[in-house]
Each structure stands twice: as structure tokens, then as C-alpha cells.
Design a protein around this motif. Structure first.
Motif, PDB file in Angstrom:
ATOM      1  N   ALA A 163     -10.694  -4.262   2.470  1.00 62.04           N
ATOM      2  CA  ALA A 163      -9.559  -3.356   2.667  1.00 62.04           C
ATOM      3  C   ALA A 163      -8.869  -3.010   1.351  1.00 62.04           C
ATOM      4  CB  ALA A 163      -8.554  -3.988   3.626  1.00 62.04           C
ATOM      5  N   ARG A 164      -8.756  -3.983   0.454  1.00 58.60           N
ATOM      6  CA  ARG A 164      -8.146  -3.825  -0.861  1.00 58.60           C
ATOM      7  C   ARG A 164      -6.707  -3.315  -0.774  1.00 58.60           C
ATOM      8  NH1 ARG A 164     -13.472  -2.332  -1.418  1.00 58.60           N
ATOM      9  NH2 ARG A 164     -13.143  -0.089  -1.286  1.00 58.60           N
ATOM     10  N   THR A 165      -5.981  -3.811   0.225  1.00 60.19           N
ATOM     11  CA  THR A 165      -4.573  -3.463   0.406  1.00 60.19           C
ATOM     12  C   THR A 165      -3.873  -4.546   1.209  1.00 60.19           C
ATOM     13  OG1 THR A 165      -3.018  -1.873   1.389  1.00 60.19           O
ATOM     14  CG2 THR A 165      -5.171  -2.084   2.433  1.00 60.19           C
ATOM     15  N   LEU A 166      -2.582  -4.738   0.936  1.00 56.40           N
ATOM     16  CA  LEU A 166      -1.798  -5.725   1.678  1.00 56.40           C
ATOM     17  C   LEU A 166      -1.563  -5.318   3.127  1.00 56.40           C
ATOM     18  CD1 LEU A 166       0.844  -6.734  -1.016  1.00 56.40           C
ATOM     19  CD2 LEU A 166      -0.787  -8.269   0.099  1.00 56.40           C
ATOM     20  N   GLN A 167      -1.826  -4.064   3.448  1.00 59.42           N
ATOM     21  CA  GLN A 167      -1.657  -3.621   4.831  1.00 59.42           C
ATOM     22  C   GLN A 167      -2.674  -4.282   5.760  1.00 59.42           C
ATOM     23  OE1 GLN A 167      -1.647   0.653   5.030  1.00 59.42           O
ATOM     24  NE2 GLN A 167       0.032   0.862   3.556  1.00 59.42           N
TER      25      GLN A 167
END
Length: 252
Positions: A163-167
């Protein structure tokens, strides 16, 4: 090893100098311990509840393993945060060993868990923690918790690399949260009824809890199954994380 140690040092420095990351990892387990071991302490008087060390010890094992699992998840948050800041991309270009990167994150997750475990154990002793098992049994409990910690860290890392995101944080937390709470958390497996007993009987977290509680009571139960599940999960989640790492490499 130099890559692994460098990543571990950076992760730990970031975690221990940031109160927003450090305090929740300590306070959440303490709140669970207070709520479960304190607020539900009379459950040990239920007919059929046979655990000699008492309800505080019964719940301490769950809180300790939960701390191990969420210590791994918080490490996954750190990986996702590194992608959002751009550091992870530079790291992927510079690090000569990809498996060493994952090993560094496992080291950081283990240290974070052990730090939290000290505080949880102190609070549990204040609340009446009783240990019947010997010193070797305590090492067995810690070893089991470290396997849970490593498996959770690799699971969270695999999601972060994809995902490469904190979401993606909820995708790291919810599966592990559900796995833990679909196990015999409040009472032994024999006292569960209905569909929850069927699910708990097949849940690997049940073996972890039974083995951990057996270590502290001196009556080993499901020990071999728990360690087999732990080693298997670590291997499976490491493969998942490595595949995610390769996808992240192709995305930079």
C-alpha cells in the motif's frame, strides 16, 4: 547485518523519541489489563473455571501476546510512514540486502515489545500476578510472544510494502484484532459455547493462549502446537513481506 542494525536503530530512535508512537503502545495494554483482569476478576468463580494462578495471570497472558502482536503492527506503521516521507524509496535504492531490511524491522519490533512487556508485567504483579511455573517456563512464554511479534511485524510489513501509505493501517490491525478476540480471551476454551467455540478451536491464537497460560501454571498445554504454529506463521508472513518488498521495488 550492518543494514539490519542500521534500520533497527533508526526505527527504535524514531519510536522512543516520539511520544505519539511510544505512549499508545504502553497505555493500550495497561488499559486492557486493568479492564479485563480487574473488572472481570470474579469470572474465576464461575463453575468449571480451573486455572490455579488466578484470573489476573489468566488475562496477563492474553495482554502480553496482544502487546507482542501490536508491537509488530506499530512497526508496520513505521514502514508505511517511511514511504510517505520518501525515506523508504531512498532506502530501497541504497540497501544492498533486501532480507536484511526485514530482519532490521523484526529486531526493532522485538525491542519495542520487550520494552512494553516490562511495564505490563510490573502492572500485572501489582494487580496480583501469580506464577507457578519455573524459570524455563517464563523463557518459553517470552519465546512464544516473540514469534507472535515477528509474524505480526512481517504481516504489517507486507501490507505496508504493497500500500505504501498509512491509510492501510486498518488492514494491518483488524485481521490481527479479530484473530486475537476470536480465541478464549475471557474464559477457557471448555467454557465457550456455540459458534465461537468452533471458531476458537481452529484459531491458532487459541494454541498461543493455552500454551502461554500453561507456562505460568506449570501445566504445559498445546506447547508443541503453539510453537509449530508460531514458526509456520513467521515463515509464511516473511514470504508475504518479501513478495511485498519486491512489488515496492518495482514501484519506485
Amino acid at each position: 547485518m550492518s543494514v539490519a542494525l542500521a534500520i533497527a536503530r533508526r526505527s527504535l530512535r524514531h519510536a522512543f523519541t516520539n511520544p505519539a508512537l511510544l505512549l499508545p503502545s504502553i497505555l493500550f495494554p495497561l488499559v486492557f489489563l486493568l479492564a479485563f483482569a480487574g473488572g472481570l476478576s470474579t469470572i474465576d468463580k464461575v463453575p468449571g473455571f480451573d486455572y490455579p494462578p488466578g484470573y489476573t495471570t489468566f488475562q496477563y497472558v492474553f495482554v502480553l501476546l496482544q502487546s507482542a502482536a501490536f508491537g509488530g503492527i506499530f512497526t508496520g506503521f513505521g514502514i508505511a510512514g517511511d514511504f510517505e516521507s520518501g525515506f523508504a524509496r531512498r532506502l530501497l535504492l541504497a540497501a544492498p540486502s533486501r532480507p536484511a531490511m526485514l530482519f532490521g524491522y523484526i529486531l526493532a519490533a522485538a525491542v519495542r515489545f520487550l520494552f512494553t512487556a516490562v511495564w505490563v508485567t510490573i502492572a500485572a504483579f501489582i494487580g496480583g500476578l501469580t506464577i507457578i511455573g519455573g524459570g524455563v517456563d517464563l523463557f518459553g512464554l517470552v519465546g512464544l510472544a516473540l514469534l507472535v511479534n515477528a509474524a505480526s511485524a512481517m504481516f504489517a510489513a507486507g501490507i505496508s510494502y504493497r500500500a505504501r501509505t498509512l491509510q492501510a493501517g486498518p488492514f494491518m490491525q483488524i485481521p490481527i484484532f479479530l484473530t486475537l478476540f476470536l480465541a478464549p480471551v475471557y474464559v477457557p476454551l471448555d467454557l465457550l459455547t456455540g459458534w465461537i467455540k468452533g471458531v476458537a478451536s481452529l484459531n491458532p491464537a487459541t494454541a498461543f493462549l493455552q500454551a502461554g497460560r500453561g507456562f505460568l501454571s506449570g501445566a504445559h498445554e498445546s506447547t508443541a502446537v503453539a510453537f509449530a504454529c508460531g514458526v509456520g506463521l513467521v515463515g509464511l508472513m516473511t514470504l508475504y513481506a518479501l513478495r511485498g518488498l519486491r512489488k515496492a521495488e518495482r514501484g519506485i
